[in-house]
Scaffold this active site. Structure first.
Site, mmCIF file in Angstrom:
data_model
loop_
_atom_site.group_PDB
_atom_site.id
_atom_site.type_symbol
_atom_site.label_atom_id
_atom_site.label_comp_id
_atom_site.label_asym_id
_atom_site.label_seq_id
_atom_site.Cartn_x
_atom_site.Cartn_y
_atom_site.Cartn_z
ATOM 1 N N GLU A 28 0.821 -1.219 0.000
ATOM 2 C CA GLU A 28 0.000 0.000 0.000
ATOM 3 C C GLU A 28 0.850 1.263 0.000
ATOM 4 O OE1 GLU A 28 -2.851 -0.106 -0.808
ATOM 5 O OE2 GLU A 28 -3.979 -1.752 0.084
ATOM 6 N N HIS B 294 -2.616 2.300 8.488
ATOM 7 C CA HIS B 294 -3.709 1.675 7.731
ATOM 8 C C HIS B 294 -4.095 0.383 8.431
ATOM 9 C CE1 HIS B 294 -6.083 -0.227 4.726
ATOM 10 N NE2 HIS B 294 -5.145 -1.056 4.314
ATOM 11 N N HIS C 31 -7.372 -2.739 9.209
ATOM 12 C CA HIS C 31 -8.550 -3.443 8.683
ATOM 13 C C HIS C 31 -9.511 -3.720 9.842
ATOM 14 C CE1 HIS C 31 -6.137 -5.314 5.061
ATOM 15 N NE2 HIS C 31 -6.201 -3.998 5.015
ATOM 16 N N HIS D 271 -12.636 -2.308 2.537
ATOM 17 C CA HIS D 271 -11.222 -2.582 2.734
ATOM 18 C C HIS D 271 -10.738 -2.221 4.143
ATOM 19 C CE1 HIS D 271 -6.912 -1.981 0.913
ATOM 20 N NE2 HIS D 271 -6.870 -2.377 2.159
HETATM 21 P P1 13P Z 1 1.156 -5.101 3.215
HETATM 22 O O1 13P Z 1 1.471 -6.312 4.056
HETATM 23 O O2 13P Z 1 1.715 -5.196 1.823
HETATM 24 O O3 13P Z 1 1.538 -3.818 3.924
HETATM 25 O O4 13P Z 1 -0.399 -5.031 2.952
HETATM 26 C C1 13P Z 1 -1.307 -5.342 3.949
HETATM 27 C C2 13P Z 1 -2.604 -4.639 3.742
HETATM 28 O O5 13P Z 1 -3.249 -4.366 4.692
HETATM 29 C C3 13P Z 1 -3.098 -4.315 2.393
HETATM 30 O O6 13P Z 1 -4.200 -3.491 2.455
#
Ligand code: 13P
Length: 186
Positions: free
Chosen positions: A71, A90, A92, A153
């Site tokens: 990302e 970032h 989830h 996402h």
């Molecule tokens: P990475 O492990 O490449 O940072 O990606 C994880 C992710 O959360 C993608 O949205």
């Protein structure tokens, strides 16, 4: 603590707090004209600052032996658009990610959300993970705020340090829990 150590601490805290599972999510911080970012797909337990990758603002790897986060385009685009931002997280996290499927702002109207995000948290247009399109959509949705949802996402939080950007993500998750419980009452 060095800035690189702060990035790792925030990444490990993100995982410890349950805002991501496995190696998901990513963290970065800007230092002058470089960005220190977590590597792709590396578990957080045992991660050290030697695992981070340093990128130029144009995205070239300037230090580190791992592959940078998939990302990275989102992180680099936000730094390019927002001189006020020094760190990006970032996640989830579950309730906020669920809210992102609605494609509408997270807008509980609380002082807590206002203080953390600077207002309602917009949802970016859906785009593939890692693409230039998701980077553009994230910048557009952030516009003046410290958080955005990425459709179907996850969450982006920004701040002046990795810990502050993580705090923003944690508040957004709690506010999303409230929004689901209350039907987003205002
Ligand atoms: P990475 O492990 O490449 O940072 O990606 C994880 C992710 O959360 C993608 O949205």
């Amino acid at each position: 603590m060095s800035l690189r150590a702060e990035v790792v601490a925030a990444a490990r805290d993100m995982h410890r707090l349950g805002l991501v599972a496995a190696s998901h999510g990513n963290v970065s911080a800007r230092e002058a004209d470089a960005v220190h970012i977590t590597p792709t797909a590396l578990p957080y337990e045992g991660m050290s600052d030697e695992d981070l990758v340093t990128l130029s603002l144009a995205g070239e790897v300037v230090a580190g032996h791992r592959e940078p986060s998939s990302e990275r385009r989102v992180h680099l685009a936000v730094y390019a658009a927002r001189p006020d931002v020094s760190a990006i997280v970032h996640t989830h996290s579950v309730y906020a990610t669920a809210w992102s499927f609605r494609g509408e702002p997270l807008d509980t109207g609380t002082d807590e959300l206002q203080a953390a995000a600077g207002g309602p948290v917009r949802t970016a247009a859906e785009a593939p993970s890692g693409s230039n399109a998701i980077a553009r959509a994230a910048v557009e949705a952030l516009n003046g705020r410290r958080a955005a949802l990425l459709a179907r996402h996850g969450v982006i939080g920004v701040g002046d340090s990795p810990a502050r950007a993580l705090d923003v993500c944690a508040v957004v998750e709690r506010q999303a829990q409230l929004a689901w419980l209350l039907g987003q009452a205002r």
